[in-house]
Design an enzyme around this catalytic site. Structure first.
Site, PDB file in Angstrom:
ATOM      1  N   THR A 177      23.913  43.033  64.871  1.00  0.00           N
ATOM      2  CA  THR A 177      24.918  43.404  65.870  1.00  0.00           C
ATOM      3  C   THR A 177      25.807  42.203  66.162  1.00  0.00           C
ATOM      4  O   THR A 177      25.336  41.069  66.203  1.00  0.00           O
ATOM      5  CB  THR A 177      24.198  43.842  67.158  1.00  0.00           C
ATOM      6  OG1 THR A 177      23.467  45.018  66.858  1.00  0.00           O
ATOM      7  CG2 THR A 177      25.163  44.109  68.298  1.00  0.00           C
ATOM      8  N   GLY A 229      19.454  42.791  68.204  1.00  0.00           N
ATOM      9  CA  GLY A 229      18.067  43.102  67.878  1.00  0.00           C
ATOM     10  C   GLY A 229      17.688  44.480  68.360  1.00  0.00           C
ATOM     11  O   GLY A 229      18.557  45.355  68.500  1.00  0.00           O
ATOM     12  N   GLY A 231      17.465  47.438  70.029  1.00  0.00           N
ATOM     13  CA  GLY A 231      18.217  47.959  71.166  1.00  0.00           C
ATOM     14  C   GLY A 231      17.382  48.735  72.153  1.00  0.00           C
ATOM     15  O   GLY A 231      17.672  48.733  73.360  1.00  0.00           O
TER      16      GLY A 231
HETATM   17  N1  GLY Z   1      21.100  46.093  69.131  1.00  0.00           N
HETATM   18  C1  GLY Z   1      21.680  47.043  68.306  1.00  0.00           C
HETATM   19  C2  GLY Z   1      20.996  48.297  68.237  1.00  0.00           C
HETATM   20  O1  GLY Z   1      19.799  48.393  68.507  1.00  0.00           O
HETATM   21  O2  GLY Z   1      21.624  49.260  67.897  1.00  0.00           O
END
Ligand code: GLY
Length: 317
Positions: A177, A229, A231
């Site tokens: 991300t 990471g 989410g």
């Molecule tokens: N941090 C990005 C996701 O989990 O989509």
């Protein structure tokens, strides 16, 4: 006037110089963060954001993005958007043109993007398609010896359940991300986040990047924060908002990020994939934390000709 600063997660180096050019010219933190994130979304070799992002379990690229402004705490986001290469700009349009809403998802977000005049494009590149085929494939794994006495239907059912679990497991590689946090010369702060999300995710899964307080939070009184990471953990821990609350309590940015990650670890999660965080204060201090040694983030001030990498604090395993 403030000294402008821009910071970003791993691989944001592709976009930070264009963001800093905006800030150097006296442009806004919002313009700088958007320009920087768009450059990352257009980077075909980054498989975690924009065009070239890894697809969901059905092989479709679904994107999430958000933007938040520190002085107003205005928030705009989109989730599960297909067919538009720059979701960060659609998120900004939600913030600016639909102030009665914060978050649009799926078909509604795509309708809004079309009404705003954003151009559609194919997001699944040949490279991403190959990675999907290698990881998800179609051939069944052998289950010989486990299903004595089971009918053919039982075997097919169990196999498809195993396949689904395999597809929904977090991948081993880095989570990519893109977070960009910008402070402009007028003292405004902005946090922008964009992602293709969890590779091979269940169709319709929206992650922390589109959720205020989870993957993105910005409050000019205390600072901005963003997560990368897993989410689901950032959502369950209200990660970004928690970091900003810790800044309010007087913690330094790296310390606040590390404390949030420690707290998130108290949440049971059988998938236990890594969560990372970054923070930037209204007076330009910045820092980050991660669960693994060797994790870095990038930053630029007006004096930098290129992004400088700085280690993140590491939370003890
Ligand atoms: N941090 C990005 C996701 O989990 O989509």
């Amino acid at each position: 006037m403030n000294d402008p600063v821009i910071i970003g997660s791993e691989r944001s180096e592709v976009g930070l110089p264009s963001g800093m050019s905006v800030l150097r010219r006296g442009g806004s933190a919002l313009d700088a963060a958007e320009v920087a994130v768009r450059a990352c979304e257009d980077n075909l070799s980054d498989h975690y954001v924009g065009t070239g992002g890894l697809p969901n379990a059905r092989g479709e690229v679904e994107l999430d993005a958000s933007v938040m402004i520190g002085s107003t705490r205005a928030f705009g986001a989109v989730g599960g958007v297909k067919g538009f290469p720059n979701p960060i700009s659609i998120a900004r349009a939600v913030l600016e043109q639909l102030p009665q809403h914060c978050l649009l998802v799926g078909e509604g977000a795509e309708l809004f993007a079309q009404e705003c005049g954003f151009t559609r494009a194919e997001l699944l590149t040949a490279d991403a398609r190959r990675l999907y085929a290698e990881a998800v494939g179609t051939e069944s794994e052998s289950v010989e010896g486990e299903d004595v006495g089971a009918t053919e239907g039982d075997r097919r059912y169990r196999q498809s359940a195993r396949d689904l679990m395999r597809r929904l497991s977090p991948h081993e590689g880095p989570w990519g991300t893109i977070d960009v946090l910008a402070l402009d010369a007028f003292g405004e702060l902005c946090v922008a986040v964009s992602t293709s999300g969890y590779p091979w995710k269940y169709p319709g899964r929206v992650g922390d990047s589109a959720v205020p307080g989870a993957g993105n939070y910005c409050d000019l009184r205390h600072g901005g924060a963003a997560c990368t990471g897993r989410g689901e953990m950032a959502m369950r821990a209200c990660g970004a908002r928690r970091v900003v609350d810790l800044l309010r309590c007087g913690m330094e940015p790296a310390e606040a990020c590390a404390e949030m990650l420690r707290d998130a670890r108290s949440i049971p999660d059988p998938f236990a994939a890594e969560l990372r965080a970054l923070a930037l204060t209204p007076d330009g201090r910045h820092g980050g934390a991660a669960g693994k040694l060797g994790s870095v983030y990038a930053f630029m001030t007006a004096d930098h000709t290129e992004p400088e990498l700085r280690p993140r604090a590491v939370v003890d395993p």
